[in-house]
Motif scaffolding. Structure first.
Motif, short mmCIF file in Angstrom:
data_model
loop_
_atom_site.label_atom_id
_atom_site.label_comp_id
_atom_site.label_asym_id
_atom_site.label_seq_id
_atom_site.Cartn_x
_atom_site.Cartn_y
_atom_site.Cartn_z
N LYS A 122 0.84 -1.37 -0.05
CA LYS A 122 0.04 -0.14 -0.01
C LYS A 122 0.99 1.17 -0.12
CE LYS A 122 -3.84 -1.88 2.36
NZ LYS A 122 -4.79 -1.79 3.75
N LEU A 123 1.85 1.42 0.91
CA LEU A 123 2.99 2.48 0.90
C LEU A 123 3.67 2.65 -0.49
CD1 LEU A 123 4.44 1.95 4.47
CD2 LEU A 123 2.70 3.89 3.57
N HIS A 124 3.67 1.51 -1.01
CA HIS A 124 4.63 1.51 -2.39
C HIS A 124 3.44 2.21 -3.44
CE1 HIS A 124 7.12 0.49 -5.91
NE2 HIS A 124 6.15 -0.18 -6.40
N ALA A 125 2.51 1.78 -3.37
CA ALA A 125 1.22 2.15 -4.31
C ALA A 125 1.18 3.73 -4.07
CB ALA A 125 -0.03 1.51 -4.22
N LEU A 126 1.08 4.04 -2.77
CA LEU A 126 0.90 5.54 -2.60
C LEU A 126 2.05 6.21 -2.95
CD1 LEU A 126 -0.74 7.66 -1.00
CD2 LEU A 126 0.37 7.03 0.88
N SER A 127 3.34 5.80 -2.96
CA SER A 127 4.95 6.52 -3.38
C SER A 127 4.49 6.56 -4.96
CB SER A 127 5.55 5.94 -3.14
OG SER A 127 5.80 5.68 -1.49
N ARG A 128 4.07 5.50 -5.59
CA ARG A 128 3.95 5.67 -6.76
C ARG A 128 3.09 6.49 -7.64
NH1 ARG A 128 5.04 2.33 -11.39
NH2 ARG A 128 3.71 2.23 -12.86
N THR A 129 1.86 6.76 -6.88
CA THR A 129 0.79 7.53 -7.46
C THR A 129 1.29 8.89 -7.12
OG1 THR A 129 -0.89 6.27 -6.72
CG2 THR A 129 -1.45 8.54 -6.79
N MET A 130 2.16 9.34 -6.45
CA MET A 130 2.46 10.75 -6.06
C MET A 130 3.76 10.97 -7.11
SD MET A 130 2.71 11.55 -1.96
CE MET A 130 3.74 9.94 -1.52
N LEU A 131 4.63 10.00 -7.47
CA LEU A 131 5.66 10.31 -8.24
C LEU A 131 5.02 10.48 -9.69
CD1 LEU A 131 8.23 7.49 -7.33
CD2 LEU A 131 8.61 10.10 -7.26
N LEU A 132 3.95 9.85 -9.97
CA LEU A 132 3.36 9.86 -11.53
C LEU A 132 2.56 10.94 -11.66
CD1 LEU A 132 2.91 5.69 -12.13
CD2 LEU A 132 4.82 7.42 -12.94
N ALA A 133 2.15 11.61 -10.64
CA ALA A 133 1.27 12.88 -10.37
C ALA A 133 1.74 13.88 -11.68
CB ALA A 133 1.25 13.49 -9.28
N SER A 134 0.92 14.48 -12.46
CA SER A 134 1.50 15.27 -13.51
C SER A 134 1.52 16.59 -13.10
CB SER A 134 0.42 15.38 -14.78
OG SER A 134 -0.95 15.76 -14.18
N GLY A 135 0.75 17.30 -12.16
CA GLY A 135 0.86 18.64 -11.54
C GLY A 135 0.83 18.76 -10.22
N ALA A 136 0.73 19.72 -9.67
CA ALA A 136 0.71 20.17 -8.36
C ALA A 136 -0.59 19.91 -7.66
CB ALA A 136 1.16 21.62 -7.90
N GLU A 137 -1.79 20.34 -8.21
CA GLU A 137 -2.93 20.01 -7.74
C GLU A 137 -3.26 18.80 -8.04
OE1 GLU A 137 -6.14 20.95 -5.32
OE2 GLU A 137 -4.38 22.27 -5.75
N ASP A 138 -2.88 18.09 -9.12
CA ASP A 138 -3.41 16.90 -9.54
C ASP A 138 -2.73 15.89 -8.25
OD1 ASP A 138 -4.78 17.51 -11.65
OD2 ASP A 138 -3.23 17.25 -13.00
N GLY A 139 -1.55 16.20 -8.21
CA GLY A 139 -0.65 15.40 -7.18
C GLY A 139 -1.55 15.23 -5.73
N ARG A 140 -1.92 16.36 -5.26
CA ARG A 140 -2.59 16.16 -3.86
C ARG A 140 -3.75 15.39 -4.00
NH1 ARG A 140 1.86 19.66 -4.88
NH2 ARG A 140 2.40 21.05 -2.97
N ARG A 141 -4.66 15.78 -5.11
CA ARG A 141 -6.08 15.37 -5.18
C ARG A 141 -5.87 13.88 -5.35
NH1 ARG A 141 -10.24 15.71 -3.41
NH2 ARG A 141 -9.92 17.96 -3.82
N LEU A 142 -4.76 13.31 -6.13
CA LEU A 142 -4.55 11.69 -6.41
C LEU A 142 -4.09 11.30 -4.84
CD1 LEU A 142 -2.90 11.75 -9.82
CD2 LEU A 142 -4.87 10.71 -9.24
N LEU A 143 -3.13 12.03 -4.00
CA LEU A 143 -3.05 11.51 -3.15
C LEU A 143 -4.03 11.12 -2.05
CD1 LEU A 143 0.13 12.74 -1.09
CD2 LEU A 143 -2.01 12.38 0.06
N ILE A 144 -4.88 12.07 -1.87
CA ILE A 144 -5.97 12.09 -1.01
C ILE A 144 -6.80 10.67 -1.70
CG2 ILE A 144 -8.35 13.07 -0.47
CD1 ILE A 144 -6.88 15.90 -0.34
N ASN A 145 -7.31 10.70 -3.02
CA ASN A 145 -8.14 9.59 -3.49
C ASN A 145 -7.43 8.38 -3.34
OD1 ASN A 145 -9.77 11.31 -4.19
ND2 ASN A 145 -9.10 11.82 -6.34
N LYS A 146 -6.19 8.24 -3.38
CA LYS A 146 -5.48 6.98 -3.09
C LYS A 146 -5.33 6.80 -1.87
CE LYS A 146 -3.27 3.86 -5.77
NZ LYS A 146 -3.84 3.29 -6.87
N CYS A 147 -5.38 7.55 -0.95
CA CYS A 147 -5.45 7.20 0.43
C CYS A 147 -6.68 6.44 0.95
CB CYS A 147 -5.21 8.29 1.51
SG CYS A 147 -3.57 8.86 1.70
#
Length: 486
Positions: A122-147
């Motif tokens: 799960k932590l690896h999937a969370l890290s991968r999601t943040m690394l693949l985020a395209s933009g700043a706001e997208d990264g935060r939104r993806l992080l919340i959804n992935k959690c």
């Protein structure tokens, strides 16, 4: 299934397994006490390996009573007649309980390893999601959804200290902002009945805090989530800082290149104007025809200066994101005629062919800006085509768009040049002094067409010329363009 019913079913299964082993020894094998003890002991081990401690103890008791009743004299009663029988029964119970305890311990270790592996994934999937985020706001939104997806949270709020922003999983939330700010400031974990707030920190630096509802996690897992999110935020902030620095650098570079390009291209018309005015003002004077020719030179070079300054202004407006469109319904022949007329005598060295179908729909566009784009295409066609060659302006409709094309008979573009010809200040193989220009025209035309919701492209073949095409939306899509503009 309810947990109580699941537990009762497990105990019933354990009891039936031992009873089945007892029946096998007594009714089928007619085994003596030794064989029966071995079979029952194996049954207890199997039950212990696939159940919990309570089920294993129940299996031990049933096996002991079965062995005592059917195989230890006096058979048929639960009394034991001699010391040897008691010793055998106690040894059986002791060994069974020890084996059960060892099996339960191994099962707990197995479950712990599985849990650790699951948490790591799960932590690896969370890290991968943040690394693949395209933009700043997208990264935060993806992080919340992935959690929420990975850990089963019902509600998540992320507080970022650097920007003092709150990123929420839903618009209306009951999680107080003050608690998030306090957790980020004091770097403390706050847990209540259904709310958990953890600091998001890495080393000695705090990046904010994370609050969630709907799940209960162990402290090591909470710390790991906070550290993982901190790494993601640190990378995102580093990318944003690098992006801002790059934007500043490119802006400064653009200003420098623009000034150099203008300084170079302004010298020629200014020199011509200066020479013409010197002759006009000279004491010896000039004939009427000479004065007329010199004034024509001054006028043409002045128009050229005006065009260069206009290009620079358009480009600066585009780079500053200040390009505002004034839409109106415009007929394509009017745009083409306006572009041709604006170039005036510059087209006299070439033959102009216009091919526009009579039933072509009008377009909904900013007249001045589209005229600017067409003028750029015509100007390029004249520059790079041999004198007296044909420059063809055509228009048509396809796939819901109206296209306007300008075809020249120049040397054509290579594949590499076709990919870069719309870049700012790019002039390709013919950037020598023989062909004047700043390399801004096609970049301006691209930005204008894209601002209209259309596009610009080029088709070229070496030795046969190039065709540049602008696509625009017809006037029937006015509402769509207004929505886009708003």
């Amino acid at each position: 299934m309810h947990p109580t019913l699941r537990r009762l079913r497990s105990m019933l299964a354990a009891s039936l397994a031992v009873l089945g082993a007892g029946l096998l020894c007594t009714r089928v094998l007619h085994a003596d006490s030794t064989v029966a003890a071995i079979v029952l002991f194996l049954a207890v081990l199997l039950v212990s390996g696939y159940s919990r401690m309570l089920e294993a103890v129940i299996a031990d008791i049933i096996a002991a009573f079965w062995l005592d009743y059917y195989h230890i004299p006096p058979v048929g009663s639960i009394t034991i007649g001699d010391v040897q029988g008691w010793f055998a029964l106690l040894v059986f119970l002791a060994v069974s309980l020890i084996a059960t305890n060892l099996s339960a311990r191994l099962r707990r270790q197995r479950d712990q390893l599985i849990l650790q592996q699951t948490e790591s994934e799960k932590l690896h999937a969370l890290s991968r999601t943040m690394l693949l985020a395209s933009g700043a706001e997208d990264g935060r939104r993806l992080l919340i959804n992935k959690c929420m997806e990975l850990f089963g949270f019902n509600e998540v709020v992320l507080f970022e200290s650097a920007t003092s922003q709150f990123h929420r999983s839903q618009i209306h939330t009951e999680i107080p902002d003050e608690k998030l700010q306090r957790a980020a400031l004091h770097r403390s974990v706050e847990e209540s009945a259904d709310l958990t707030i953890i600091p998001v920190e890495l080393g000695n630096k705090s990046f904010g805090s994370l609050a969630f509802r709907g799940a209960s996690l162990a402290r090591p897992m909470l710390q790991a989530i906070g550290n993982t999110i901190a790494v993601g935020l640190a990378q995102a902030q580093a990318r944003e800082a690098a992006g801002r620095a790059e934007a500043v650098r490119r802006s400064e570079e653009l200003k420098s290149v623009l000034i150099d390009a203008l300084a170079h291209d302004l010298k020629t018309p200014l020199t011509a104007i200066e020479a013409a005015t010197d002759i006009l003002l000279s004491p010896s004077g000039a004939s009427a025809s000479q004065r007329y020719d010199l004034l024509q030179v001054v006028r043409e070079e002045t128009l050229r200066l005006k065009r260069l300054v206009g290009e620079a202004i358009h480009l600066s407006r585009i780079d500053a994101k200040k390009l505002k469109l004034e839409y109106e319904t415009v007929r394509v022949p009017e745009l083409i005629d306006g572009a041709v007329e604006s170039l005036g005598g510059r087209l006299s060295t070439h033959q102009i062919s216009i091919e526009v179908p009579p039933d072509l729909p009008a377009v909904f566009a900013d007249r001045e800006l589209i005229l600017q784009s067409l003028k750029q295409l015509l100007d390029n066609a004249i520059k790079y085509s041999p004198p007296r060659s044909v420059v063809t302006i055509s228009a048509g409709e396809a796939n819901g768009f109206v296209s306007i094309s300008v075809r020249d008979q120049g040397q054509g573009l290579t594949e590499l040049e076709q990919t870069r010809v719309f870049d700012k200040f790019y002039r390709g193989r013919y950037d020598g002094s023989a062909i004047q220009g700043t390399g801004m025209g096609l970049a301006i035309a691209r930005e204008i067409s894209e601002a209209h919701g259309g596009s610009i492209g080029v088709e070229s073949e070496i030795g046969k010329g190039s065709r540049f095409t602008i696509t625009l939306r017809p006037a029937g899509t006015r509402s769509d363009l207004q929505d886009k503009r708003s």
